[in-house]
Design an enzyme around this catalytic site. Structure first.
Site, PDB file in Angstrom:
ATOM      1  CE  LYS A 111      -4.272  -2.125   1.459  1.00 23.67           C
ATOM      2  NZ  LYS A 111      -5.287  -2.349   2.511  1.00 23.67           N
ATOM      3  NE  ARG A 160      -7.186  -8.326   0.296  1.00 17.97           N
ATOM      4  CZ  ARG A 160      -6.716  -7.511  -0.639  1.00 17.97           C
ATOM      5  NH1 ARG A 160      -5.727  -6.702  -0.374  1.00 17.97           N
ATOM      6  NH2 ARG A 160      -7.253  -7.502  -1.844  1.00 17.97           N
TER       7      ARG A 160
HETATM    8  C1  8Y4 Z   1      -0.823  -1.770  -4.489  1.00 18.02           C
HETATM    9  C2  8Y4 Z   1      -1.485  -2.953  -4.384  1.00 18.02           C
HETATM   10  C3  8Y4 Z   1      -1.358  -0.637  -3.928  1.00 18.02           C
HETATM   11  C4  8Y4 Z   1      -2.687  -3.008  -3.710  1.00 18.02           C
HETATM   12  C5  8Y4 Z   1      -2.560  -0.697  -3.267  1.00 18.02           C
HETATM   13  C6  8Y4 Z   1      -3.220  -1.890  -3.156  1.00 18.02           C
HETATM   14  C7  8Y4 Z   1      -7.912  -4.767   1.882  1.00 18.02           C
HETATM   15  C8  8Y4 Z   1      -8.979  -5.500   1.363  1.00 18.02           C
HETATM   16  C9  8Y4 Z   1      -7.994  -4.413  -0.235  1.00 18.02           C
HETATM   17  C10 8Y4 Z   1      -7.659  -4.822   3.277  1.00 18.02           C
HETATM   18  C11 8Y4 Z   1      -9.538  -6.307   3.427  1.00 18.02           C
HETATM   19  C12 8Y4 Z   1      -5.091  -2.936  -1.987  1.00 18.02           C
HETATM   20  C13 8Y4 Z   1      -9.976  -5.823  -0.891  1.00 18.02           C
HETATM   21  C14 8Y4 Z   1      -6.446  -2.539  -1.582  1.00 18.02           C
HETATM   22  N1  8Y4 Z   1      -7.297  -4.094   0.861  1.00 18.02           N
HETATM   23  N2  8Y4 Z   1      -9.788  -6.275   2.114  1.00 18.02           N
HETATM   24  N3  8Y4 Z   1      -9.016  -5.271   0.031  1.00 18.02           N
HETATM   25  N4  8Y4 Z   1      -8.512  -5.604   3.998  1.00 18.02           N
HETATM   26  N5  8Y4 Z   1     -10.322  -7.047   4.214  1.00 18.02           N
HETATM   27  N6  8Y4 Z   1      -4.424  -1.880  -2.507  1.00 18.02           N
HETATM   28  O1  8Y4 Z   1      -6.767  -4.179   3.838  1.00 18.02           O
HETATM   29  O2  8Y4 Z   1      -4.683  -4.052  -1.892  1.00 18.02           O
HETATM   30  S1  8Y4 Z   1      -7.677  -3.801  -1.830  1.00 18.02           S
END
Ligand code: 8Y4
Length: 277
Positions: free
Chosen positions: A219, A255
């Site tokens: 993130k 996750r």
């Molecule tokens: C690069 C890669 C930059 C990924 C940002 C991201 C969570 C989630 C997501 C979390 C739960 C993400 C669906 C965001 N984050 N579900 N989902 N908890 N429960 N961003 O923290 O990965 S998506």
């Protein structure tokens, strides 16, 4: 109080591997998801030690546009069915839409990962009816607007109050206590300081008494601390540091995108904590 306890502090948390099934992640060369490539990627994460595969068909990144329900179904349902045929491992569906959650569970998914914590119309009733574990995540605003101006008086207190209220409402609607998981929603409507406060005081979320899922992998806050992480693929060190903090605090599941390296780090951390092999 829930009957299922967070994992013992000495144990390793479960590892949830992220599988984005959007056309930009697993393109078939056109506008569709390459089914075989997506299933291969999931199987690879399971071989590397993932306990759960989290399948999402709508980007929840900051600023992302919404996806219509029929398009989301077209992306996720074939992947869930194909993966279900390959493995008995747990599959979670990352969606806030009750219709998608229902179709996904009917297609073989086991867990509902809801970044809107059952706030959509019909979501509470659907969760009670499905009877599967549901992850209630905190988000301020919507993916489109959440990073506009995040503001809290006391971010940890407000996130804990929100999650407690959502858990209470879920149980009042008929969701069983031992099906409820909580998640502070790192990066969802939070500044760097908000994210850091939640990681610093993660014990307070865990003390609510439900198993906690923690997601910080790749993130943006990592790049805000270390500019060498401006590219998403250059955030492994920060992702591991955050996952280690969550494990230390007693999170039940992390996750992550980088399953193999996360499992290795968790194993080393657990062995050091034991002080012997
Ligand atoms: C690069 C890669 C930059 C990924 C940002 C991201 C969570 C989630 C997501 C979390 C739960 C993400 C669906 C965001 N984050 N579900 N989902 N908890 N429960 N961003 O923290 O990965 S998506």
């Amino acid at each position: 109080m829930p009957t299922s306890k967070p994992r013992r502090q000495n144990d390793m948390p479960f590892v949830m591997g992220v599988l984005n099934v959007t056309p930009d992640s697993f393109s078939d060369g056109g506008d569709f998801v390459d089914l075989a490539a997506a299933v291969d990627r999931a199987m690879e994460m399971l071989e590397k030690g993932a306990d759960v595969i989290d399948i999402g068909g709508e980007s929840t990144r900051p600023g992302a546009d919404p996806v219509p329900v029929d398009e989301e179904l077209r992306r996720v349902i074939p992947v869930i069915k194909a993966l279900r045929d390959e493995t008995a491992a747990r599959i979670s569906i990352d969606t806030f839409k009750p219709a998608v959650a229902r179709a996904a569970i009917e297609a073989g998914a086991d867990i509902w990962n809801d970044v809107r914590a059952l706030q959509e119309d019909g979501a509470l009733e659907t969760a009670a009816d499905l009877g599967v574990p549901v992850i209630l995540m905190h988000m301020s605003g919507t993916p489109k607007t959440m990073q506009d101006k995040p503001d809290y008086q006391d971010v940890v207190g407000e996130v804990c109050d929100f999650l407690t209220e959502r858990a209470d409402l879920a149980m009042a609607a008929g969701v069983k206590a031992d099906c409820i998981w909580l998640d502070p929603g790192i990066g969802f409507g939070k500044t760097l300081d908000h994210n850091l406060a939640l990681m610093h005081d993660l014990d307070q979320v865990i003390a609510l008494g439900y198993p906690v899922l923690f997601g910080a992998s790749r993130k943006r806050f990592i790049a805000a601390i270390d500019e060498s992480g401006s590219d998403e693929m250059e955030r492994l060190g920060g992702s591991l540091a955050a996952a280690m903090r969550a494990a230390q605090a007693g999170a039940a599941m992390v996750r992550v995108h980088d399953v193999r390296m996360t499992v290795q780090a968790l194993k080393v951390q657990a062995a050091i904590k034991r002080g012997k092999a």
